[in-house]
Design an enzyme around this catalytic site. Structure first.
Site, PDB file in Angstrom:
ATOM      1  N   GLY A   1     -30.064  -6.229   5.164  1.00  0.00           N
ATOM      2  CA  GLY A   1     -29.235  -5.052   4.925  1.00  0.00           C
ATOM      3  C   GLY A   1     -28.211  -5.214   3.828  1.00  0.00           C
ATOM      4  O   GLY A   1     -27.343  -4.358   3.664  1.00  0.00           O
TER       5      GLY A   1
ATOM      6  N   ASN B   1     -38.922  -2.099  11.023  1.00  0.00           N
ATOM      7  CA  ASN B   1     -37.921  -2.144  12.097  1.00  0.00           C
ATOM      8  C   ASN B   1     -36.895  -1.041  11.844  1.00  0.00           C
ATOM      9  O   ASN B   1     -36.044  -1.161  10.964  1.00  0.00           O
ATOM     10  CB  ASN B   1     -37.244  -3.524  12.116  1.00  0.00           C
ATOM     11  CG  ASN B   1     -36.191  -3.630  13.206  1.00  0.00           C
ATOM     12  OD1 ASN B   1     -36.075  -2.763  14.078  1.00  0.00           O
ATOM     13  ND2 ASN B   1     -35.411  -4.689  13.167  1.00  0.00           N
ATOM     14  N   TRP B   2     -36.990   0.037  12.616  1.00  0.00           N
ATOM     15  CA  TRP B   2     -36.111   1.192  12.414  1.00  0.00           C
ATOM     16  C   TRP B   2     -34.687   0.944  12.914  1.00  0.00           C
ATOM     17  O   TRP B   2     -33.789   1.724  12.628  1.00  0.00           O
ATOM     18  CB  TRP B   2     -36.683   2.416  13.114  1.00  0.00           C
ATOM     19  CG  TRP B   2     -37.960   2.931  12.526  1.00  0.00           C
ATOM     20  CD1 TRP B   2     -38.654   2.434  11.453  1.00  0.00           C
ATOM     21  CD2 TRP B   2     -38.720   4.048  12.991  1.00  0.00           C
ATOM     22  NE1 TRP B   2     -39.779   3.173  11.224  1.00  0.00           N
ATOM     23  CE2 TRP B   2     -39.849   4.167  12.143  1.00  0.00           C
ATOM     24  CE3 TRP B   2     -38.560   4.957  14.029  1.00  0.00           C
ATOM     25  CZ2 TRP B   2     -40.799   5.174  12.324  1.00  0.00           C
ATOM     26  CZ3 TRP B   2     -39.500   5.953  14.213  1.00  0.00           C
ATOM     27  CH2 TRP B   2     -40.619   6.061  13.362  1.00  0.00           C
ATOM     28  N   LYS B   3     -34.504  -0.106  13.713  1.00  0.00           N
ATOM     29  CA  LYS B   3     -33.187  -0.424  14.286  1.00  0.00           C
ATOM     30  C   LYS B   3     -32.646   0.806  15.023  1.00  0.00           C
ATOM     31  O   LYS B   3     -33.407   1.485  15.696  1.00  0.00           O
ATOM     32  CB  LYS B   3     -32.261  -0.959  13.206  1.00  0.00           C
ATOM     33  CG  LYS B   3     -32.878  -2.157  12.459  1.00  0.00           C
ATOM     34  CD  LYS B   3     -31.931  -2.854  11.540  1.00  0.00           C
ATOM     35  CE  LYS B   3     -32.643  -4.017  10.854  1.00  0.00           C
ATOM     36  NZ  LYS B   3     -31.733  -4.822  10.020  1.00  0.00           N
TER      37      LYS B   3
ATOM     38  N   GLY C   1     -36.719  -3.448   6.989  1.00  0.00           N
ATOM     39  CA  GLY C   1     -35.628  -2.716   7.605  1.00  0.00           C
ATOM     40  C   GLY C   1     -35.444  -1.347   6.997  1.00  0.00           C
ATOM     41  O   GLY C   1     -36.235  -0.436   7.215  1.00  0.00           O
ATOM     42  N   GLY C   2     -34.405  -1.190   6.172  1.00  0.00           N
ATOM     43  CA  GLY C   2     -34.048   0.124   5.633  1.00  0.00           C
ATOM     44  C   GLY C   2     -35.168   0.841   4.921  1.00  0.00           C
ATOM     45  O   GLY C   2     -35.308   2.065   5.047  1.00  0.00           O
TER      46      GLY C   2
ATOM     47  N   SER D   1     -34.135  -7.188   3.140  1.00  0.00           N
ATOM     48  CA  SER D   1     -34.079  -6.316   1.956  1.00  0.00           C
ATOM     49  C   SER D   1     -35.414  -6.267   1.212  1.00  0.00           C
ATOM     50  O   SER D   1     -35.462  -6.265  -0.018  1.00  0.00           O
ATOM     51  CB  SER D   1     -32.943  -6.737   1.024  1.00  0.00           C
ATOM     52  OG  SER D   1     -31.687  -6.650   1.676  1.00  0.00           O
TER      53      SER D   1
ATOM     54  N   GLU E   1     -36.236 -14.231   8.472  1.00  0.00           N
ATOM     55  CA  GLU E   1     -35.254 -13.323   7.892  1.00  0.00           C
ATOM     56  C   GLU E   1     -33.934 -14.061   7.658  1.00  0.00           C
ATOM     57  O   GLU E   1     -33.169 -14.267   8.605  1.00  0.00           O
ATOM     58  CB  GLU E   1     -34.987 -12.135   8.830  1.00  0.00           C
ATOM     59  CG  GLU E   1     -36.162 -11.214   9.033  1.00  0.00           C
ATOM     60  CD  GLU E   1     -35.727  -9.922   9.712  1.00  0.00           C
ATOM     61  OE1 GLU E   1     -35.907  -8.861   9.121  1.00  0.00           O
ATOM     62  OE2 GLU E   1     -35.180  -9.989  10.819  1.00  0.00           O
TER      63      GLU E   1
ATOM     64  N   HIS F   1     -34.275 -11.354  16.914  1.00  0.00           N
ATOM     65  CA  HIS F   1     -33.708 -10.833  15.669  1.00  0.00           C
ATOM     66  C   HIS F   1     -32.254 -11.263  15.550  1.00  0.00           C
ATOM     67  O   HIS F   1     -31.522 -11.331  16.538  1.00  0.00           O
ATOM     68  CB  HIS F   1     -33.817  -9.311  15.626  1.00  0.00           C
ATOM     69  CG  HIS F   1     -33.542  -8.721  14.283  1.00  0.00           C
ATOM     70  ND1 HIS F   1     -32.267  -8.566  13.790  1.00  0.00           N
ATOM     71  CD2 HIS F   1     -34.386  -8.269  13.321  1.00  0.00           C
ATOM     72  CE1 HIS F   1     -32.335  -8.037  12.579  1.00  0.00           C
ATOM     73  NE2 HIS F   1     -33.609  -7.846  12.270  1.00  0.00           N
TER      74      HIS F   1
ATOM     75  N   GLU G   1     -29.671  -9.837  14.621  1.00  0.00           N
ATOM     76  CA  GLU G   1     -28.676  -8.897  15.153  1.00  0.00           C
ATOM     77  C   GLU G   1     -28.534  -9.042  16.663  1.00  0.00           C
ATOM     78  O   GLU G   1     -27.436  -8.889  17.206  1.00  0.00           O
ATOM     79  CB  GLU G   1     -29.067  -7.458  14.758  1.00  0.00           C
ATOM     80  CG  GLU G   1     -28.874  -7.210  13.273  1.00  0.00           C
ATOM     81  CD  GLU G   1     -29.674  -6.056  12.723  1.00  0.00           C
ATOM     82  OE1 GLU G   1     -29.638  -5.857  11.497  1.00  0.00           O
ATOM     83  OE2 GLU G   1     -30.348  -5.346  13.510  1.00  0.00           O
TER      84      GLU G   1
END
Length: 263
Positions: free
Chosen positions: A184, A13-15, A243-244, A222, A178, A106, A108
């Site tokens: 994050g 997930n590049w967000k 994610g990251g 993470s 999640e 999600h 967010e």
């Protein structure tokens, strides 16, 4: 019965990242890694979720690779079809563009943009009715976990969509657990805690649908190469929503490799 026989999924997930040139380079590097060090499609499904502006370009780049890497939309409209809805992208428009997968729910979207259970339900229904596969995100806050409400919260989120997913549609639902406190932050649920929640999710799904035992349940929060092997060893963790670490081709590849070779 565990989900250990399920082909794992690893989805990046590049967000709201990266810039166009960096996205192009990221895809090129991932394609090269998958060409030089093949991960068979039967070992692991791989997908990336870029920003909506990049969906078609990323999909075109990936189509020239030596194996399928799915392009996943990060979200979709609560409105179906087409019409006067400025800024929205419907399930039908995604499908028309060749996008077959979408993230829904999600944290967010829930926490920052106010996606209530009712809105999430509308999105899930629209996606499945349009023929998309939904990666449905669930998870608890740190406060809910500390108050002993983690399982109740997550199972409620699973039950929330039961009213809009028909009996024969569960095969087009992938669940991603999640914990919000781990997204994050660099914190990760211990493999034992993650496995325990995944087992509860599978138990809850199995009470709703006979497909519960064969559905993929991914872990997110993470995820990185350093913890991927240990997470992959858990019987009810069938992949990762990354994610990251997915913004680095080598890190993302290593996570996919871990799940492909541990399951």
């Amino acid at each position: 019965m565990s989900g250990s026989a399920i082909t794992p999924w690893v989805v990046g997930n590049w967000k709201m990242n990266p810039m166009r040139a960096d996205a192009k380079q990221l895809v090129q590097e991932l394609k090269q890694l998958l060409q030089d060090h093949v991960i068979d499609e039967s070992q692991c499904h791989i997908g990336v979720a870029p920003i909506s502006l990049a969906l078609s370009n990323v999909q075109a780049q990936l189509s020239a690779g030596n194996r399928t890497v799915y392009t996943v939309a990060q979200d979709l409209s609560r409105i179906a079809g087409t019409g006067a809805y400025t800024g929205e992208i419907s399930a039908e428009l995604l499908k028309d563009s060749g996008i077959d997968f979408v993230l829904v729910g999600h944290s967010e979207r829930r926490e920052i943009f106010g996606d209530s259970p009712a809105i999430v339900n509308e999105k899930v229904k629209n996606a499945i009715d349009a023929g998309l596969t939904v990666i449905y995100c669930v998870g608890e806050s740190l406060e809910q976990r500390e108050n002993g409400q983690a399982e109740q919260t997550v199972l409620q989120q699973i039950c929330d969509i039961a009213s809009v997913v028909q009996a024969d549609q569960w095969e087009r639902v992938v669940v991603a657990y999640e914990p919000i406190w781990a997204i994050g932050t660099g914190k990760t649920a211990s493999p034992a805690d993650a496995q325990a929640m995944h087992a509860k999710i599978r138990e809850g799904l199995s009470q709703i649908t006979p497909m519960g035992q064969s559905m993929a349940i991914l872990y997110g929060g993470s995820v990185k190469p350093e913890n991927a092997v240990e997470l992959a060893a858990c019987p009810d963790i069938n992949g990762a929503l990354v994610g990251g670490a997915s913004l680095n081709a080598e890190s993302f590849y290593k996570i996919a490799h871990a799940f492909a070779n541990t399951k």
